[in-house]
Design a protein around this motif. Structure first.
Motif, PDB file in Angstrom:
ATOM      1  N   GLN A 382       0.822  -1.208   0.000  1.00 31.52           N
ATOM      2  CA  GLN A 382       0.000   0.000   0.000  1.00 31.52           C
ATOM      3  C   GLN A 382       0.856   1.258   0.000  1.00 31.52           C
ATOM      4  N   GLY A 386       0.475   4.123  -2.747  1.00 29.82           N
ATOM      5  CA  GLY A 386       0.228   5.539  -2.470  1.00 29.82           C
ATOM      6  C   GLY A 386       1.216   6.395  -3.235  1.00 29.82           C
ATOM      7  N   ILE A 389       0.644   6.396  -7.024  1.00 34.56           N
ATOM      8  CA  ILE A 389      -0.469   7.283  -7.394  1.00 34.56           C
ATOM      9  C   ILE A 389       0.013   8.725  -7.457  1.00 34.56           C
ATOM     10  N   ALA A 393       0.129  10.700 -10.907  1.00 29.37           N
ATOM     11  CA  ALA A 393      -0.780  11.837 -11.058  1.00 29.37           C
ATOM     12  C   ALA A 393      -0.015  13.146 -11.187  1.00 29.37           C
TER      13      ALA A 393
ATOM     14  N   GLU B 147     -11.046  24.217   1.625  1.00 33.10           N
ATOM     15  CA  GLU B 147     -11.864  24.484   0.444  1.00 33.10           C
ATOM     16  C   GLU B 147     -12.230  25.950   0.296  1.00 33.10           C
ATOM     17  N   ILE B 152      -9.546  21.157  -2.635  1.00 29.51           N
ATOM     18  CA  ILE B 152     -10.368  20.072  -2.105  1.00 29.51           C
ATOM     19  C   ILE B 152      -9.481  19.114  -1.318  1.00 29.51           C
ATOM     20  N   ILE B 154      -9.610  15.623   0.117  1.00 24.02           N
ATOM     21  CA  ILE B 154     -10.212  14.308   0.319  1.00 24.02           C
ATOM     22  C   ILE B 154      -9.347  13.519   1.306  1.00 24.02           C
ATOM     23  N   LEU B 198       1.506  19.239  -3.620  1.00 25.66           N
ATOM     24  CA  LEU B 198       0.981  18.503  -4.777  1.00 25.66           C
ATOM     25  C   LEU B 198      -0.071  19.319  -5.518  1.00 25.66           C
ATOM     26  N   PHE B 202       2.455  21.507  -7.852  1.00 25.66           N
ATOM     27  CA  PHE B 202       2.541  20.569  -8.971  1.00 25.66           C
ATOM     28  C   PHE B 202       1.208  20.382  -9.676  1.00 25.66           C
ATOM     29  N   VAL B 204      -1.439  18.711  -9.193  1.00 29.78           N
ATOM     30  CA  VAL B 204      -1.998  17.374  -9.321  1.00 29.78           C
ATOM     31  C   VAL B 204      -3.507  17.487  -9.137  1.00 29.78           C
ATOM     32  N   ASP B 205      -4.257  16.655  -9.819  1.00 31.39           N
ATOM     33  CA  ASP B 205      -5.698  16.563  -9.578  1.00 31.39           C
ATOM     34  C   ASP B 205      -5.905  16.393  -8.073  1.00 31.39           C
ATOM     35  N   ILE B 207      -8.377  15.646  -6.040  1.00 33.69           N
ATOM     36  CA  ILE B 207      -9.050  14.474  -5.472  1.00 33.69           C
ATOM     37  C   ILE B 207      -8.116  13.277  -5.500  1.00 33.69           C
ATOM     38  N   ILE B 208      -7.308  13.194  -6.545  1.00 35.79           N
ATOM     39  CA  ILE B 208      -6.368  12.085  -6.626  1.00 35.79           C
ATOM     40  C   ILE B 208      -5.240  12.260  -5.618  1.00 35.79           C
ATOM     41  N   THR B 211      -6.622  11.169  -2.379  1.00 36.63           N
ATOM     42  CA  THR B 211      -6.758   9.711  -2.322  1.00 36.63           C
ATOM     43  C   THR B 211      -5.408   9.058  -2.091  1.00 36.63           C
ATOM     44  N   ALA B 212      -4.368   9.599  -2.749  1.00 38.88           N
ATOM     45  CA  ALA B 212      -3.032   9.045  -2.548  1.00 38.88           C
ATOM     46  C   ALA B 212      -2.642   9.179  -1.086  1.00 38.88           C
ATOM     47  N   PHE B 216      -1.794   5.983   1.196  1.00 39.49           N
ATOM     48  CA  PHE B 216      -0.468   6.007   1.799  1.00 39.49           C
ATOM     49  C   PHE B 216      -0.573   5.919   3.320  1.00 39.49           C
TER      50      PHE B 216
END
Lengths: 421, 423
Positions: A382, A386, A389, A393, B147, B152, B154, B198, B202, B204-205, B207-208, B211-212, B216
């Protein structure tokens, strides 16, 4: 339809083969670098997971060589265990093959193939679940609920698998597969409908649906679907609903793997060769343009979510009908969550997802071996995920680390879009 | 279209107005109350609601509230039916608010049915509501901070989980809960900073990226908890913050035990709700945050540093999530278990949306979720004839219902989720 072809031919074309390789290199460079970076960084965690090595690092000022050598040894052991756990030992495979050819005794060959077998068996649900998330991304939907859909699909397939008796395989197996896919589709479609008509964001609703699915499965397996006896597990699935096995016994390789490849081809065909797929991709790429073109966004959200759920449901179904043959609580161990990384790594393309899934199956098989042989907790997978990803991304981050310049303007894939839309 | 026929779309647009639908919904609830609860209560049974809880500081004891269950349920049904009739005949100006009232009436009827012939500690459950609302509130506040500057988050769940881990480890190692709290806040802040790097630098999206962080965090905490904490049990035994009664205020009946005899993390939570509201809506910094969230280009033109504003807010948001994480270990059970946050960070996000991206709204929404959670536990104790798994689903179902019922009208900050590219 001939006019555009003439126009293309009129332009000077670069040699096709070189262009292909350059493109392939460009497409693979960043994902590979992302994986390499993630593995290098997780080496740090492998080192600190061993108290003895950490103790040596405390005396780094006294004996720097000892600590470095111990760390190197630890990493060598770990990654060797990973390679052998995921691919097997080539020498042993060759030896086993020779024995089989000369004496007809296959036991040694079968034993040496166990690692590859495990990789392929692990990657089967990964392919299904990865495709599920990828299909969602193509419509601008982030389906985090693959895990819950996988559970619901598995429950439905199990129920059809054990409750109906005496059917021939040609009817029972497709029926069980269809039940699993349908259950996953319905579960995901709830999130799709809510998104389409009320604007409730699918990231939150699918996660909530995950928890509801887990509780539902707890309820069913301790009550209505419980096998007689002490353990909260379902009755065994009838043999007529098993996915046929394709390898002799300690190996578990089953036809679900080819079903998964078929699903990958189906997703490709659906998204790129049909009108429905075109609409879904249009909504994903630019909802406003889609709306002006008269494409119903609500309809496509629901279709995409349902199909995504069906694929996730099949991931659970193939595990039940191909490997476990009964359902237990917490049987999935996170295939649904891992699928997010797979879809990202595969750039939401079926081919990419299949390759990423094979890699993940290998990592998982290898990590199992790492745990038994080198004492490294399996959760290392995992951690790698992580980081993969993040790096996938954030191409800018990988380029920054490895000083790779952007050769051409990459089409930045849009994955999700905020709370609105 | 021929005269006299009625096709679906005419019917839908002319007769099926929202007011009428809501009126029917109210009436349905009235019928449900009469049909589900009334016949299933023993005639003459009364529901006993306790108004005292056992704590070190005792406010003057109150007598138990005893309600004859059957007549009360009948009466509640009448109120709901009256509201429904009024809605159909005359219409309310705020039908959504009336829907809230109807839901509360339904809930009270449910409680009467569940408690009939037994006793039930009402104040105990309200106190537990506040405790269960705490991690959700921290999640919602963290979301508001991020926000409002259009990032965002997440990853709140992952930030909480990591902070819960470091909090307990540091507190156990130093034998000091306050150091644990500091470590948890720093962990959250660090992950907030990672998200900011991030998302802002950078691009980065978001939400992604979040999630990372979640994946992690789950991986890392499970990994470390298996490789370290399994061996060093002493690093996973921190104890927890004890309730601190506030003199005088803790003596107030009902309110005292709920609000003024709790541990330090809950006090911090209540303080943070007020503080966030003041900062966001009554200070220059808050105005800048909101400007960056609504229209970063305009803010940039006026000389506000968009990137810096986002970095600072997201880091603060992470620190608040860290406090939420500390609640799981130091504020309640005192030890770390794998994946112990169980979706509370996500529920916090739902609370933030429900509360329309405001601190106080988020807090109220969190209390509703906390109530659903506390109710579920108490119902399991009362042994009502519903399987416990379905009761456990309640908070998640409430989240979905709330999100789908409200978010259509709640507007996020205009630039939410979009990276900003300086020209």
């Amino acid at each position: 339809m001939t006019a555009p072809e003439v126009a293309v031919e009129a332009q000077p074309q670069p040699p096709v083969r070189r262009a292909f390789w350059r493109q392939a290199f460009q497409a693979l460079l960043l994902p590979v670098l992302a994986i390499v970076t993630a593995l290098l960084l997780s080496s740090v965690f492998i080192i600190i997971s061993d108290p003895e090595v950490v103790a040596l690092w405390r005396e780094i000022t006294v004996a720097p060589g000892v600590a470095l050598a111990a760390s190197w040894e630890k990493l060598r052991l770990a990654y060797r265990a990973m390679l052998e756990g995921g691919l097997g030992n080539p020498a042993l495979i060759w030896q086993g093959f020779q024995t089989w050819v000369t004496t007809g005794d296959a036991t040694q060959l079968v034993k040496s193939l166990e690692a590859i077998d495990r990789t392929l068996v692990y990657s089967t649900p990964y392919i299904f679940a990865g495709l599920a998330v990828a299909l969602g991304f193509r419509c601008g939907l982030f389906n985090i609920g693959a895990e819950g859909q996988l559970f619901v699909g598995a429950l439905a397939a199990t129920y059809i698998g054990y409750s109906i008796k005496g059917l021939p395989l040609v009817i029972h197996l497709p029926l069980a597969l269809a039940a699993g896919a349908a259950a996953g589709a319905v579960w995901a479609a709830v999130a799709g409908v809510l998104k389409a008509y009320t604007g409730a964001h699918e990231v939150v609703t699918t996660i909530m649906l995950n928890y509801i699915a887990f509780r539902l499965s707890d309820f069913l397996l301790t009550g209505p679907m419980k096998r007689s006896g002490f353990n909260p597990v379902s009755p065994p699935v009838e043999e007529s609903a098993w996915l046929p096995k394709l390898a002799p016994d300690p190996l578990r390789f089953h036809s679900g793997f080819f079903l998964a490849l078929l699903a990958a081809y189906f997703v490709y065909w659906f998204l790129w060769k049909t009108t429905w797929g075109f609409e879904i991709r249009t909504v994903g790429a630019n909802p406003d343009a889609a709306r002006y073109a008269g494409i119903s966004i609500a309809r496509n959200y629901i279709i995409a979510m349902a199909l995504s759920g069906a694929l996730a449901g099949l991931a659970g179904t193939s595990e039940i009908l191909g490997v476990n043959r009964f359902m237990a609580q917490a049987f999935s161990s996170g295939y649904g969550f891992d699928s997010i990384a797979l879809a990202l790594l595969g750039k939401s393309h079926p081919t990419g997802v299949v390759l990423a899934s094979l890699l993940w199956g290998f990592l998982r098989a290898g990590a199992t071996r790492m745990q038994s042989a080198a004492g490294i907790p399996i959760d290392i997978v995992q951690i790698v995920q992580g980081m993969v990803i993040v790096f996938v991304a954030a191409p800018a981050l990988v380029r920054f680390i490895w000083r790779v310049r952007a050769v051409q303007e990459e089409g930045e894939t849009i994955f999700t879009r905020g709370w609105g839309a | 279209m021929k005269a006299g026929t009625l096709d679906w779309s005419t019917f839908r647009h002319q007769y099926l107005t929202r007011d009428r639908v809501l009126g029917v919904v109210y009436l349905t609830f009235a019928v449900l109350i009469w049909w589900l609860f009334f016949p299933n209560i023993e005639p003459g049974a009364s529901a006993k609601f306790g108004l005292n809880i056992v704590t070190a500081v005792k406010p003057p004891p109150l007598p138990d509230l005893v309600v004859p269950a059957r007549p009360a349920v009948l009466f509640l049904g009448f109120i709901a039916a009256f509201l429904g009739g009024w809605q159909l005949a005359r219409g309310f100006r705020e039908p959504q608010a009336v829907l809230g009232v109807i839901l509360i009436i339904f809930l009270v009827a449910f409680l009467l049915w569940a408690t009939a012939g037994k006793s039930f500690n009402l104040v105990g459950m309200l106190a537990s509501t506040l405790l269960r609302a705490a991690p959700i509130t921290f999640g919602a506040l963290s979301g508001v901070w991020c926000e409002r500057t259009a990032v965002i988050n997440i990853g709140i769940e992952g930030m909480m989980l990591s902070a819960a881990f470091t909090g307990v480890v540091v507190a156990s190692a130093t034998q000091n809960l306050y150091w644990g709290l500091v470590a948890a806040v720093l962990t959250g802040g660090l992950l907030g900073l990672v998200l900011a790097v991030l998302a802002v630098t950078f691009r980065v999206d978001q939400i992604i990226a979040g999630t990372a962080i979640n994946i992690f965090a789950v991986g890392l905490t499970s990994f470390l908890s298996q490789s370290w904490l399994a061996v060093r049990q002493d690093l996973n035994a921190a104890g927890n913050f004890k309730p601190i009664p506030i003199p005088v205020l803790a003596q107030i009946p009902i309110l005292g035990p709920i609000f003024f005899n709790v541990n330090i993390i809950i006090y911090i939570m209540m303080l943070l709700v007020v503080l966030s509201h003041i900062v966001l809506f009554h200070t220059r910094w808050g105005l800048r945050m909101r400007a960056v969230g609504e229209h970063p280009r305009a803010a940039d033109t006026l000389g506000i540093n968009v990137y810096l504003t986002r970095y600072i807010s997201v880091t603060i948001g992470g620190m608040i999530a860290g406090l939420g994480g500390a609640y799981f270990t130091l504020g309640s059970v005192g030890r770390f278990d794998e994946v112990m946050t169980a979706g509370k960070g996500f529920i916090g996000l739902a609370a933030m949306i429900f509360g329309k991206w405001t601190p106080i709204g988020g807090f109220i929404a969190s209390v509703i979720f906390g109530f659903a959670d506390a109710l579920q536990v108490k119902m399991a104790i009362l042994r009502i004839p519903i399987p416990s798994e379905f009761l456990l689903m309640a908070p998640y179902i409430v989240t979905i219902v709330v999100l789908s019922g409200v978010v259509g009208r709640a507007l996020p900050p205009a630039a939410d989720g979009q990276p900003y590219v300086k020209e």
